[in-house]
Enzyme design. Sequence first.
Site, short mmCIF file in Angstrom:
data_model
loop_
_atom_site.label_atom_id
_atom_site.label_comp_id
_atom_site.label_asym_id
_atom_site.label_seq_id
_atom_site.Cartn_x
_atom_site.Cartn_y
_atom_site.Cartn_z
N GLU A 1 0.83 -1.21 0.00
CA GLU A 1 0.00 0.00 0.00
C GLU A 1 0.86 1.26 0.00
OE1 GLU A 1 -2.11 -2.95 2.86
OE2 GLU A 1 -0.11 -2.61 2.04
N SER B 1 15.71 -39.41 -16.92
CA SER B 1 14.35 -38.84 -16.97
C SER B 1 14.26 -37.57 -17.81
CB SER B 1 13.88 -38.54 -15.55
OG SER B 1 14.73 -37.58 -14.94
N THR C 1 18.77 -38.44 -6.22
CA THR C 1 18.58 -37.43 -7.26
C THR C 1 19.83 -36.58 -7.43
OG1 THR C 1 16.19 -37.33 -6.91
CG2 THR C 1 17.20 -35.41 -7.94
N SER D 1 7.55 -40.79 -1.50
CA SER D 1 6.73 -41.70 -0.68
C SER D 1 6.86 -41.40 0.81
CB SER D 1 7.12 -43.16 -0.97
OG SER D 1 8.42 -43.46 -0.49
#
Length: 367
Positions: free
Chosen positions: A53, A169, A197, A296
Amino acid sequence: MDIHQKYMQKCLNISQKAGNKTYPNPLVGCIIVKNNKIIAKGYHKEHGYPHAEVNAINNATENVSGADLYVNLEPCSHFGKTPPCADLIIKSKIKNVYIGMEDPNPLVGGNGIKKLRENGINVYTNILEDKCRELNEPFIKFIQKKEAFITLKIAATLDGKTAEPSGYSKWITSDKSRAFVHRLRFLSTAILIGATTLKRDNPYLNTRNGLKVIDEPYKIVVSENLQLDFNSNIFKIPEKVIIVTSEKNREKVKDYNVITLPETFDKKLDFTTLNKALYKKGIYTLLAEGGSTLTSYLLKYKCVDKIYIFYGNSIMGGKDSIPMVGGDIFFPLQNPLKIDIKGVKKISSDIMLKGYPLYHNNKNKEF
């Protein structure tokens, strides 16, 4: 949308320019309209700096007296790192204030609206409230529960595979879907992956706009046994790395920022306290981009607040291909983990699904 909703949507759009810089404050955008013309825009750029604002009023191209002000979150009414926005709105002689949602912070909690009305300003509330709440879900959660908000992102083929048996992937989804994920990264204070990963992909886990790096969020890697390559790309900025491991490993990584979790009876990490531990480290909103095993465990321990699944337009097949949820976690059909699906969108050749886990078949969490 009516005109008020359109202006509120503009507030939501500009608020996101701040990315993750406002936390632990919310994302807020503000529009000022006079004679059916936008005369000012502003957003909260960074924690500790002027609110939306204030920036909008300061950016006005003409006097704001008698104008309409739109803001996605109730103006603050208390002194924090900056003065109350409600006071400035009153002083500026704004005529009408349109608010997306009430501030869940008990320091405000309706007091800003009350103060404006007591000073003769017309206040209208709950404009695009659902969208306003979704934008600031992390803020709502850490205000009310003092926990990090975790968003899980999965990229999968139409038959639910996330990688070939080798772990390869690249790429299941389109450039446009990956660009959307970088928008999610931009709004996150950290990115979470597992050690597998890290080893397989050696990612940078930064935020990019095309090829340009625009932000370096915290990179969090989970490893039970600390089998990590410390020459990996994420370790090139060590002060931005957090390692999640067990207490017995703390001394081995004492030169890094560490979160320790207890172990289960079978020597696996217990994620029960992960969200609270992240919050204590100053991680308020996290994007999980790990593999199927980490996914998971995050779901098993109810860590995930929101989920995005990007389905590429391909089928992989193969009994040894990696599924989107793997490991030894099993949700039987008699009592499955269901997802409250809130949106389905086509992005280029992909389908994006957005939803919220319904743990124990309960209604979606109210933070």
